[in-house]
Scaffold this motif. Structure first.
Motif, PDB file in Angstrom:
ATOM      1  N   VAL A 216      13.362  18.026 -25.822  1.00 27.38           N
ATOM      2  CA  VAL A 216      14.207  18.584 -26.877  1.00 27.38           C
ATOM      3  C   VAL A 216      15.158  19.556 -26.194  1.00 27.38           C
ATOM      4  O   VAL A 216      14.716  20.495 -25.518  1.00 27.38           O
ATOM      5  N   ALA A 217      16.465  19.264 -26.316  1.00 29.56           N
ATOM      6  CA  ALA A 217      17.476  20.116 -25.685  1.00 29.56           C
ATOM      7  C   ALA A 217      18.220  20.899 -26.760  1.00 29.56           C
ATOM      8  O   ALA A 217      18.590  20.346 -27.804  1.00 29.56           O
ATOM      9  N   PHE A 218      18.399  22.190 -26.503  1.00 31.12           N
ATOM     10  CA  PHE A 218      19.134  23.084 -27.410  1.00 31.12           C
ATOM     11  C   PHE A 218      20.341  23.576 -26.614  1.00 31.12           C
ATOM     12  O   PHE A 218      20.168  24.314 -25.641  1.00 31.12           O
ATOM     13  N   SER A 219      21.542  23.167 -27.002  1.00 32.86           N
ATOM     14  CA  SER A 219      22.720  23.538 -26.211  1.00 32.86           C
ATOM     15  C   SER A 219      23.771  24.237 -27.061  1.00 32.86           C
ATOM     16  O   SER A 219      24.034  23.825 -28.202  1.00 32.86           O
ATOM     17  N   THR A 220      24.375  25.240 -26.452  1.00 32.30           N
ATOM     18  CA  THR A 220      25.542  25.863 -27.076  1.00 32.30           C
ATOM     19  C   THR A 220      26.625  25.957 -26.009  1.00 32.30           C
ATOM     20  O   THR A 220      26.452  25.412 -24.903  1.00 32.30           O
ATOM     21  N   LEU A 221      27.752  26.602 -26.294  1.00 36.39           N
ATOM     22  CA  LEU A 221      28.788  26.717 -25.276  1.00 36.39           C
ATOM     23  C   LEU A 221      28.256  27.638 -24.180  1.00 36.39           C
ATOM     24  O   LEU A 221      27.909  28.778 -24.457  1.00 36.39           O
ATOM     25  N   GLY A 222      28.056  27.089 -22.995  1.00 36.46           N
ATOM     26  CA  GLY A 222      27.630  27.935 -21.877  1.00 36.46           C
ATOM     27  C   GLY A 222      26.189  27.783 -21.441  1.00 36.46           C
ATOM     28  O   GLY A 222      25.835  28.186 -20.339  1.00 36.46           O
ATOM     29  N   GLU A 223      25.313  27.221 -22.280  1.00 37.08           N
ATOM     30  CA  GLU A 223      23.923  27.101 -21.816  1.00 37.08           C
ATOM     31  C   GLU A 223      23.125  26.057 -22.584  1.00 37.08           C
ATOM     32  O   GLU A 223      23.472  25.668 -23.703  1.00 37.08           O
ATOM     33  N   THR A 224      22.045  25.605 -21.928  1.00 33.13           N
ATOM     34  CA  THR A 224      21.106  24.656 -22.531  1.00 33.13           C
ATOM     35  C   THR A 224      19.684  25.133 -22.261  1.00 33.13           C
ATOM     36  O   THR A 224      19.376  25.551 -21.141  1.00 33.13           O
ATOM     37  N   VAL A 225      18.857  25.051 -23.292  1.00 32.98           N
ATOM     38  CA  VAL A 225      17.419  25.262 -23.119  1.00 32.98           C
ATOM     39  C   VAL A 225      16.765  23.912 -23.359  1.00 32.98           C
ATOM     40  O   VAL A 225      17.059  23.254 -24.358  1.00 32.98           O
ATOM     41  N   GLU A 226      15.904  23.482 -22.422  1.00 39.77           N
ATOM     42  CA  GLU A 226      15.219  22.197 -22.600  1.00 39.77           C
ATOM     43  C   GLU A 226      13.712  22.388 -22.576  1.00 39.77           C
ATOM     44  O   GLU A 226      13.183  23.094 -21.718  1.00 39.77           O
ATOM     45  N   LEU A 227      13.032  21.733 -23.512  1.00 38.39           N
ATOM     46  CA  LEU A 227      11.564  21.698 -23.503  1.00 38.39           C
ATOM     47  C   LEU A 227      11.163  20.243 -23.315  1.00 38.39           C
ATOM     48  O   LEU A 227      11.611  19.371 -24.068  1.00 38.39           O
ATOM     49  N   THR A 228      10.335  19.987 -22.291  1.00 37.59           N
ATOM     50  CA  THR A 228       9.970  18.596 -21.967  1.00 37.59           C
ATOM     51  C   THR A 228       8.462  18.443 -21.857  1.00 37.59           C
ATOM     52  O   THR A 228       7.782  19.304 -21.304  1.00 37.59           O
ATOM     53  N   HIS A 229       7.967  17.347 -22.392  1.00 38.65           N
ATOM     54  CA  HIS A 229       6.573  16.958 -22.155  1.00 38.65           C
ATOM     55  C   HIS A 229       6.568  15.584 -21.501  1.00 38.65           C
ATOM     56  O   HIS A 229       7.272  14.675 -21.949  1.00 38.65           O
ATOM     57  N   LYS A 230       5.787  15.427 -20.421  1.00 44.64           N
ATOM     58  CA  LYS A 230       5.648  14.135 -19.759  1.00 44.64           C
ATOM     59  C   LYS A 230       4.187  13.757 -19.713  1.00 44.64           C
ATOM     60  O   LYS A 230       3.363  14.549 -19.223  1.00 44.64           O
ATOM     61  N   ALA A 231       3.844  12.598 -20.218  1.00 41.30           N
ATOM     62  CA  ALA A 231       2.463  12.112 -20.128  1.00 41.30           C
ATOM     63  C   ALA A 231       2.310  11.363 -18.809  1.00 41.30           C
ATOM     64  O   ALA A 231       3.083  10.448 -18.520  1.00 41.30           O
ATOM     65  N   HIS A 232       1.328  11.761 -17.990  1.00 40.85           N
ATOM     66  CA  HIS A 232       1.085  11.059 -16.721  1.00 40.85           C
ATOM     67  C   HIS A 232       0.034   9.979 -16.902  1.00 40.85           C
ATOM     68  O   HIS A 232      -0.101   9.088 -16.079  1.00 40.85           O
ATOM     69  N   SER A 233      -0.774  10.147 -17.958  1.00 39.20           N
ATOM     70  CA  SER A 233      -1.902   9.243 -18.158  1.00 39.20           C
ATOM     71  C   SER A 233      -2.274   9.257 -19.631  1.00 39.20           C
ATOM     72  O   SER A 233      -2.113  10.281 -20.308  1.00 39.20           O
ATOM     73  N   ARG A 234      -2.783   8.125 -20.113  1.00 44.80           N
ATOM     74  CA  ARG A 234      -3.236   8.079 -21.510  1.00 44.80           C
ATOM     75  C   ARG A 234      -4.512   8.903 -21.702  1.00 44.80           C
ATOM     76  O   ARG A 234      -4.926   9.126 -22.830  1.00 44.80           O
ATOM     77  N   ASP A 235      -5.116   9.342 -20.620  1.00 48.33           N
ATOM     78  CA  ASP A 235      -6.328  10.171 -20.734  1.00 48.33           C
ATOM     79  C   ASP A 235      -6.057  11.501 -21.437  1.00 48.33           C
ATOM     80  O   ASP A 235      -6.992  12.162 -21.882  1.00 48.33           O
ATOM     81  N   ILE A 236      -4.786  11.897 -21.553  1.00 43.96           N
ATOM     82  CA  ILE A 236      -4.510  13.163 -22.265  1.00 43.96           C
ATOM     83  C   ILE A 236      -5.018  13.076 -23.702  1.00 43.96           C
ATOM     84  O   ILE A 236      -5.456  14.068 -24.260  1.00 43.96           O
ATOM     85  N   PHE A 237      -4.974  11.873 -24.284  1.00 43.17           N
ATOM     86  CA  PHE A 237      -5.441  11.730 -25.673  1.00 43.17           C
ATOM     87  C   PHE A 237      -6.973  11.808 -25.720  1.00 43.17           C
ATOM     88  O   PHE A 237      -7.545  12.411 -26.618  1.00 43.17           O
ATOM     89  N   ALA A 238      -7.631  11.180 -24.746  1.00 47.50           N
ATOM     90  CA  ALA A 238      -9.098  11.182 -24.699  1.00 47.50           C
ATOM     91  C   ALA A 238      -9.605  12.606 -24.426  1.00 47.50           C
ATOM     92  O   ALA A 238     -10.544  13.075 -25.069  1.00 47.50           O
ATOM     93  N   ARG A 239      -8.964  13.295 -23.473  1.00 47.09           N
ATOM     94  CA  ARG A 239      -9.383  14.670 -23.169  1.00 47.09           C
ATOM     95  C   ARG A 239      -9.167  15.580 -24.376  1.00 47.09           C
ATOM     96  O   ARG A 239      -9.995  16.441 -24.691  1.00 47.09           O
ATOM     97  N   GLY A 240      -8.041  15.374 -25.068  1.00 54.19           N
ATOM     98  CA  GLY A 240      -7.748  16.168 -26.267  1.00 54.19           C
ATOM     99  C   GLY A 240      -8.789  15.916 -27.345  1.00 54.19           C
ATOM    100  O   GLY A 240      -9.237  16.850 -28.024  1.00 54.19           O
ATOM    101  N   ALA A 241      -9.203  14.646 -27.494  1.00 52.04           N
ATOM    102  CA  ALA A 241     -10.191  14.307 -28.526  1.00 52.04           C
ATOM    103  C   ALA A 241     -11.529  14.977 -28.218  1.00 52.04           C
ATOM    104  O   ALA A 241     -12.208  15.471 -29.124  1.00 52.04           O
ATOM    105  N   LEU A 242     -11.900  15.010 -26.944  1.00 49.00           N
ATOM    106  CA  LEU A 242     -13.168  15.658 -26.568  1.00 49.00           C
ATOM    107  C   LEU A 242     -13.083  17.175 -26.801  1.00 49.00           C
ATOM    108  O   LEU A 242     -14.031  17.792 -27.274  1.00 49.00           O
ATOM    109  N   LYS A 243     -11.936  17.742 -26.479  1.00 52.94           N
ATOM    110  CA  LYS A 243     -11.752  19.186 -26.712  1.00 52.94           C
ATOM    111  C   LYS A 243     -11.848  19.467 -28.217  1.00 52.94           C
ATOM    112  O   LYS A 243     -12.491  20.433 -28.643  1.00 52.94           O
ATOM    113  N   ALA A 244     -11.216  18.586 -29.009  1.00 54.76           N
ATOM    114  CA  ALA A 244     -11.249  18.748 -30.469  1.00 54.76           C
ATOM    115  C   ALA A 244     -12.681  18.626 -30.983  1.00 54.76           C
ATOM    116  O   ALA A 244     -13.110  19.404 -31.850  1.00 54.76           O
TER     117      ALA A 244
END
Ligand code: NAD
Length: 266
Positions: A216-244
């Motif tokens: 998600v990029a937020f840009s105005t005249l002069g600057e941009t703030v970007e927030l990025t999520h990258k999944a490296h593995s589908r295990d993030i869902f399994a680990r999240g489920a166990l944490k939950a």
């Protein structure tokens, strides 16, 4: 003491990863591995199914010893059936299954009057943190920042934009008082395709074997703030489920989300 875990859909893609990670985690002891009654894995030892060696736990269509918590990644219909059984036996349940109809979502809400239920269409901790952050950033930066959401997935994904990208848009809309879906601009092309103030741009890229990336990029005249999520593995869902699941044990009846697990709802 280890948490007694029941896994519903234990021979499925997610069920197997959850079972494998739980087997490697001393905080969990899998006490039931549930599958649909006509599944070829019925009666097969879970450990052998996972390639971990025999653990004396046959896959079954019903839970026997009451687990402390259940994790369900199956189908919408199966989830609702399992939820009724969980409610009857007063066992808390983590629901990862997606695609529930509004009627089915209403029965999840109803069951949560009697048992603790945690439901999340995306169990990744990072993605759920991103959901929280984008609303905060959008509200803080205000209307003069153009918001563009870009999601990238593998070439096989059929639907677009991703459910996660749409949830990001929902969180931004909620935080800034925008109306969905009218505030969205899906891609741009043509001679009159300039940026409209206040709209959220939405872009879907399909390439190679990318598991899932959202920016998600937020840009105005002069600057941009970007927030990025990258999944490296589908295990993030399994680990999240166990944490939950670990978080849900001992909680009062109610409907919870990953925001509760991350302590983001204060
Ligand atoms: P899958 O088809 O590989 O596995 C589903 C399993 O459920 C199968 O083994 C099937 O036999 C079993 N099942 C069906 N009916 C059953 C019943 N009545 N009782 C017990 N088991 C039953 O699918 P998957 O990729 O593991 O995904 C499962 C669900 O989880 C889907 O809805 C998917 O969209 C969702 N999902 C959610 C997340 C998340 O983070 N929340 C992540 C990945 C997938």
């Amino acid at each position: 003491m280890a948490i007694k875990l029941g896994i519903i859909g234990s021979a499925g893609r997610m069920g197997r990863r959850i079972a494998t990670l739980a087997q490697q985690d001393e905080n969990f002891r899998i006490t039931c591995a549930i599958e649909r009654s006509d599944h070829p894995a019925q009666g097969v030892d879970l450990g052998e199914l996972l390639g971990l060696g025999k653990i004396d736990l046959p896959i079954s269509s019903k839970w026997s010893a009451n687990p402390d918590v259940l994790i369900d990644f199956t189908t919408a219909r199966a989830t609702i059936d399992s939820l009724a059984a969980a409610r009857k036996d007063a066992v808390p349940m983590v629901i990862g299954t997606t695609g529930l109809s509004s009627e089915q979502l209403a029965s999840v809400k109803d069951a949560a009057k009697d048992i603790a239920v945690l439901q999340a269409a995306n169990m990744s901790l990072g993605v759920n943190l991103l959901f929280h952050l984008v609303g905060q950033v959008a509200a803080a930066l205000g209307d003069d920042y153009d918001i563009e959401i870009t999601e990238t997935h593998h070439r096989f994904k059929k639907d677009a934009p991703s459910g996660t990208a749409m949830e990001l848009a929902r969180q931004i809309a909620r935080a800034t008082g925008k109306e969905l879906p009218s505030c969205l601009t899906h891609g741009r092309s043509g001679a009159e395709a300039g940026r409209e103030a206040g709209k959220i741009g939405m872009h879907a890229r399909r390439q190679g074997d990318v598991i899932g990336e959202h920016t998600v990029a937020f840009s105005t005249l002069g600057e941009t703030v970007e927030l990025t999520h990258k999944a490296h593995s589908r295990d993030i869902f399994a680990r999240g489920a166990l944490k939950a699941a670990a978080w849900l044990v001992g909680k009062e009846a109610g409907l919870y989300s990953m925001a509760n697990v991350l302590d983001l709802r204060k």
